[in-house]
Design a protein around this motif. Structure first.
Motif, PDB file in Angstrom:
ATOM      1  N   GLN A 117       0.861  -1.181   0.000  1.00 42.89           N
ATOM      2  CA  GLN A 117       0.000   0.000   0.000  1.00 42.89           C
ATOM      3  C   GLN A 117       0.900   1.235   0.000  1.00 42.89           C
ATOM      4  OE1 GLN A 117      -3.215   0.150  -0.213  1.00 42.89           O
ATOM      5  NE2 GLN A 117      -4.194   1.460   1.265  1.00 42.89           N
ATOM      6  N   ARG A 118       0.551   2.239  -0.804  1.00 42.22           N
ATOM      7  CA  ARG A 118       1.374   3.450  -0.873  1.00 42.22           C
ATOM      8  C   ARG A 118       0.551   4.676  -0.500  1.00 42.22           C
ATOM      9  NH1 ARG A 118       6.402   1.191  -1.337  1.00 42.22           N
ATOM     10  NH2 ARG A 118       6.457  -0.268  -3.047  1.00 42.22           N
ATOM     11  N   GLY A 119       1.149   5.553   0.244  1.00 39.95           N
ATOM     12  CA  GLY A 119       0.454   6.773   0.625  1.00 39.95           C
ATOM     13  C   GLY A 119       1.372   7.979   0.479  1.00 39.95           C
ATOM     14  N   ASP A 122       0.244  14.403   3.817  1.00 37.23           N
ATOM     15  CA  ASP A 122      -0.962  15.237   3.703  1.00 37.23           C
ATOM     16  C   ASP A 122      -0.671  16.498   2.897  1.00 37.23           C
ATOM     17  OD1 ASP A 122      -2.435  13.496   5.159  1.00 37.23           O
ATOM     18  OD2 ASP A 122      -2.263  14.588   7.053  1.00 37.23           O
ATOM     19  N   ARG A 138      -7.904  17.598   4.452  1.00 36.93           N
ATOM     20  CA  ARG A 138      -7.463  16.989   3.185  1.00 36.93           C
ATOM     21  C   ARG A 138      -8.669  16.447   2.408  1.00 36.93           C
ATOM     22  NH1 ARG A 138      -6.334  11.240   4.280  1.00 36.93           N
ATOM     23  NH2 ARG A 138      -7.119  10.890   6.372  1.00 36.93           N
ATOM     24  N   ARG A 139      -9.690  16.003   3.139  1.00 38.81           N
ATOM     25  CA  ARG A 139     -10.887  15.506   2.454  1.00 38.81           C
ATOM     26  C   ARG A 139     -11.712  16.669   1.916  1.00 38.81           C
ATOM     27  NH1 ARG A 139     -14.542  11.605   5.006  1.00 38.81           N
ATOM     28  NH2 ARG A 139     -14.572  10.570   2.995  1.00 38.81           N
ATOM     29  N   THR A 208      -6.028  10.741   0.280  1.00 37.58           N
ATOM     30  CA  THR A 208      -6.899  10.426   1.417  1.00 37.58           C
ATOM     31  C   THR A 208      -7.009   8.930   1.687  1.00 37.58           C
ATOM     32  OG1 THR A 208      -8.827  10.390  -0.041  1.00 37.58           O
ATOM     33  CG2 THR A 208      -8.372  12.464   1.100  1.00 37.58           C
ATOM     34  N   GLU A 209      -6.857   8.126   0.650  1.00 37.84           N
ATOM     35  CA  GLU A 209      -7.126   6.696   0.827  1.00 37.84           C
ATOM     36  C   GLU A 209      -5.952   5.808   0.461  1.00 37.84           C
ATOM     37  OE1 GLU A 209     -10.641   5.904  -1.436  1.00 37.84           O
ATOM     38  OE2 GLU A 209     -11.816   7.393  -0.347  1.00 37.84           O
ATOM     39  N   ALA A 210      -4.822   6.396   0.045  1.00 35.18           N
ATOM     40  CA  ALA A 210      -3.651   5.631  -0.398  1.00 35.18           C
ATOM     41  C   ALA A 210      -4.022   4.766  -1.605  1.00 35.18           C
ATOM     42  CB  ALA A 210      -3.097   4.784   0.736  1.00 35.18           C
ATOM     43  N   ASN A 212      -3.033   0.814  -3.770  1.00 35.91           N
ATOM     44  CA  ASN A 212      -2.214  -0.394  -3.935  1.00 35.91           C
ATOM     45  C   ASN A 212      -2.545  -1.028  -5.285  1.00 35.91           C
ATOM     46  OD1 ASN A 212      -4.144  -2.782  -3.577  1.00 35.91           O
ATOM     47  ND2 ASN A 212      -4.587  -1.568  -1.743  1.00 35.91           N
TER      48      ASN A 212
ATOM     49  N   THR B 214     -12.034   1.662   0.805  1.00 34.56           N
ATOM     50  CA  THR B 214     -10.892   2.568   0.969  1.00 34.56           C
ATOM     51  C   THR B 214     -11.271   3.785   1.802  1.00 34.56           C
ATOM     52  OG1 THR B 214     -11.460   3.504  -1.179  1.00 34.56           O
ATOM     53  CG2 THR B 214      -9.652   1.927  -1.130  1.00 34.56           C
ATOM     54  N   LEU B 243      -5.020   2.999   7.072  1.00 37.25           N
ATOM     55  CA  LEU B 243      -6.175   3.839   6.721  1.00 37.25           C
ATOM     56  C   LEU B 243      -7.200   3.842   7.847  1.00 37.25           C
ATOM     57  CD1 LEU B 243      -6.740   2.879   2.982  1.00 37.25           C
ATOM     58  CD2 LEU B 243      -6.137   5.125   3.862  1.00 37.25           C
ATOM     59  N   VAL B 267       4.724   1.026   5.342  1.00 32.34           N
ATOM     60  CA  VAL B 267       3.345   1.293   4.917  1.00 32.34           C
ATOM     61  C   VAL B 267       2.627   2.111   5.990  1.00 32.34           C
ATOM     62  CG1 VAL B 267       1.119   0.214   4.415  1.00 32.34           C
ATOM     63  CG2 VAL B 267       3.194  -0.764   3.460  1.00 32.34           C
ATOM     64  N   GLU B 270       3.999   5.708   5.871  1.00 28.49           N
ATOM     65  CA  GLU B 270       3.610   6.469   4.677  1.00 28.49           C
ATOM     66  C   GLU B 270       2.140   6.872   4.713  1.00 28.49           C
ATOM     67  OE1 GLU B 270       6.308   5.115   0.872  1.00 28.49           O
ATOM     68  OE2 GLU B 270       4.190   4.703   0.820  1.00 28.49           O
ATOM     69  N   VAL B 271       1.305   5.937   5.137  1.00 27.63           N
ATOM     70  CA  VAL B 271      -0.140   6.187   5.033  1.00 27.63           C
ATOM     71  C   VAL B 271      -0.704   6.836   6.297  1.00 27.63           C
ATOM     72  CG1 VAL B 271      -2.393   5.141   4.584  1.00 27.63           C
ATOM     73  CG2 VAL B 271      -0.357   4.253   3.434  1.00 27.63           C
TER      74      VAL B 271
END
Lengths: 286, 397
Positions: A117-119, A122, A138-139, A208-210, A212, B214, B243, B267, B270-271
């Motif tokens: 998973q990548r994010g 902000d 951010r949302r 906001t949700e990353a 993958n 998500t 998340l 992970v 980062e998130v």
């Protein structure tokens, strides 16, 4: 309850971009773009690298997502869908091709971007408390950008020459061609625009949700659900479908326990389609 | 012309004969042990199966680079055959049939109860063994005997973590959140029983979310206002955990989070960033505080091969190592799983992945009435400032 309304609005704005892209491609090409979710994933990864890893300003990263995914859409139309549609007018041929492109992008994403998973950091931080609801800034940013992009898209479709050409093709391909519309050229433009909307959705939602590599199929399923509700190939239907699904999720999870919300949504959708198979705003088929 | 033709055929046969002879001598010189990996390697849960595959391949690369794995005076090259089951029981069965059809006796995986349960008949019929990462006890209880749990199960880690949090962090109330799939729901059920036995107040045990979700605001908006001291993310995938945590924090949640599955620090960082500070999960041997030089070499080789390290691999590094070390102790196990089973009962070595002297053996008798679990140490980690730190190292025994 304010939180539920806020959740529905914020969720709906991002769903809307997904639904608009997929409905545009369906309207222009009569192709269910099964790779739409995968295009969304690519858009997310472009922003992840450009903004998250290379630290280029976010607006540029978002533009890069739009351009890269639009280019993928253009190439798909030019080198895959157009030749296949020229040789075969059977709908299942393009359907299979669309599934193939989805699997291709899925595999490419996994190989290129890896399994994690990548994010991204902000773009704006903090939480706004409003009438008992918690709303991350951010949302809020994503909401306004999504609304602005959708408005821009609608204005383009409504008021520009290419937009009018796209609408003409969506209404009647043969008649549009007879009136001098370059159908091939505008089909490529339509496919690229639809893909671009998926890329923009990916670039927005990665904040906001990353993202993958495996998220594409679920995104496609949600996008299909929205246009089934609203009516495939109808812009207003896509918007309505997006917000209806978003509010159904927000209210469902608030009121119902466990797995009931989605079960209820899907059962409701089946019952709805029994009475109105063309969706809320779609034309009756056949 | 006929003479020429004869000459051509003769020379062709000679060359072919030479090639075959060379092949035989080469294979006689470098015997190969083939190990299967059957797991989910695509879709949102891809990391579970891919990390299994990458771990096995890295171990194999390291061994092959040193000339092979020494068993009874003979060096074997290790070959890994990885197949993606897409988390689909039908594909998993087809993969198991293919792997056993290739003569493979040891298969690492699958990753979830449904796929692991589906391949049991295939594995048993082929007189093979597999090392699933699925927690369903029926897979390991007699009369089953060919499956060996590859990691710590949720029902083993959960009670230990909850007790620690109750005693050390004053946790009195708990809520569970699970993905709406068989494995996480089972893990929630087991966690719920453990929490009830500890006397914790259950604030919520019904909240679930669909696979592929998500945006977790809708599901957490009803859970967070109940303000439990601890939210347990039952069977949470590494993609979902950060998340969920970040969303709950943004909705004003101030309590703790824990899970019984392995997570990845990069992970999380980062998130979720600092929102994930304090998150408790079960890890393997990857923490800098506890890992040995051998583990550090493995991490370097894995990172070089895959591009980056994944903390999930800290628990998955064990399977191939255990298989090969049992073969080293009992060479007949290379082709005969009944010999492997015999050696499992007495197998006991120093854990090569840990700095400290800890035993590595097959465990699980208390849960499965037979030792059908790799004795991965129960490393309970806390995430803080981008890395995991070890809270304590326990054992399922």
């Amino acid at each position: 309850m304010t939180q539920v309304i806020v959740n529905g609005l914020l969720l709906g704005s991002t769903y809307m971009l997904m639904a608009l892209g997929i409905t545009l491609i369906f309207a222009i090409m009569n192709v269910m773009n099964f790779a739409h979710g995968q295009m969304y994933v690519f858009g997310g990864f472009v922003t992840y690298y450009v903004f998250g890893q290379w630290h280029v300003p976010y607006p540029i990263a978002l533009a890069a997502s739009a351009v890269v995914v639009a280019a993928i859409g253009f190439l798909f139309e030019r080198f895959l869908f157009r030749p296949v549609m020229r040789r075969s007018n059977r709908e299942e041929t393009t359907m299979l091709l669309a599934v193939g492109t989805a699997l291709l992008l899925d595999s490419v994403a996994l190989v290129v971007f890896g399994e994690k998973q990548r994010g991204v950091p902000d773009v704006v931080s903090g939480v706004w408390q409003f009438a008992g609801a918690y709303i991350p800034w951010r949302r809020v940013l994503v909401f306004f950008i999504a609304i602005a992009l959708a408005t821009g898209f609608l204005a383009f479709i409504q008021y520009t020459r290419p937009g009018r050409a796209l609408r003409a093709i969506a209404q009647d391909r043969e008649t549009a061609a007879a009136h001098g519309v370059d159908v091939s050229r505008y089909s490529a433009l339509g496919f690229a625009l639809g893909a671009m909307l998926a890329g923009l959705a990916g670039g927005l939602l990665v904040t906001t949700e990353a993202v993958n590599a495996g998220a594409g199929s679920f995104a496609s399923i949600k996008a299909f659900t929205m246009i089934m509700i609203g009516g495939a190939g109808v812009v207003s239907g896509a918007i309505a479908g997006a917000f209806l699904l978003a509010f159904a999720e927000a209210i469902g999870y608030y009121l119902m326990p466990g797995s009931l919300p989605y079960l209820t949504i899907l059962v409701g959708l089946i019952v709805f389609l029994l009475f109105r198979p063309q969706g809320l705003m779609g034309k009756r088929w056949g | 012309m006929a003479k020429h033709k004869f000459g051509f055929i003769a020379s062709t046969l000679m060359v072919a004969g030479g090639v075959i002879a060379l092949g035989i001598s080469a294979s006689a010189a470098d015997p190969v042990i083939r190990i299967g990996v059957n797991g989910v390697m695509s879709g949102p849960a891809a990391s579970w199966g891919l990390v299994n595959k990458y771990c096995a391949e890295t171990t194999a690369d390291m061994i092959n680079a040193k000339g092979g794995w020494l068993i009874a005076g003979k060096k074997y090259k290790i070959e890994v055959v990885g197949l993606d089951d897409k988390n689909d029981p039908k594909i998993s069965v087809a993969n198991a049939e293919k792997l056993t059809g290739m003569g493979i006796k040891y298969i690492i995986g699958p990753n979830v109860d449904t796929t692991a349960g589906a391949i049991v008949p295939v594995v048993e019929k082929a007189k093979a063994m597999n090392f699933p990462y699925a927690f369903n006890k029926d897979l390991y209880l007699p009369p089953r005997g060919n499956s060996v749990l590859g990691m710590i199960a949720s029902y083993q880690a959960g009670p230990v973590i909850y007790k620690y949090l109750k005693d050390k962090k004053g946790v009195k109330s708990i809520a569970f959140l699970a993905r709406n799939e068989a494995d996480p729901l089972n893990q929630r059920k087991e966690g719920l029983e453990a929490a009830t036995a500890l006397g914790l107040k259950i604030m919520s045990s019904e909240a679930t979310y669909e696979a592929g979700t998500t945006d977790f605001n809708p599901v957490l908006s009803s859970l967070v206002p109940q303000a439990p001291d601890l939210i347990v993310l039952s069977g949470v995938a590494p993609a979902d955990a950060p998340l969920l945590i970040k969303t709950a924090r943004e909705l004003g949640y101030k309590g703790l989070f824990s899970t019984e599955t392995a997570q990845d620090a990069k992970v999380l960082q980062e998130v979720a960033g600092s929102a994930a500070d304090g998150f408790i999960s079960v890890g393997g041997a990857s923490n800098a505080q506890i890992r040995s030089k051998y583990m550090e070499d493995f991490i370097a080789a894995y990172s070089k091969k895959v591009g980056e390290w994944n903390d999930e691999a800290g628990t998955k590094v064990y399977a191939l190592e255990m298989i090969l070390r049992v073969m080293q102790q009992n060479p007949k196990a290379v082709n005969d799983v009944s010999e492997f089973k015999k050696t499992m009962a007495t197998f006991n070595i120093k854990n090569p992945f840990l700095k400290e002297t800890k035993p590595l053996k097959f465990v699980g008798s208390a849960y499965f009435k037979q030792p059908r679990q790799i004795g991965v140490p129960m490393v309970v980690n806390e995430f803080k400032m981008g890395t995991f730190s070890t809270l304590f190292v326990g054992s399922v025994e």
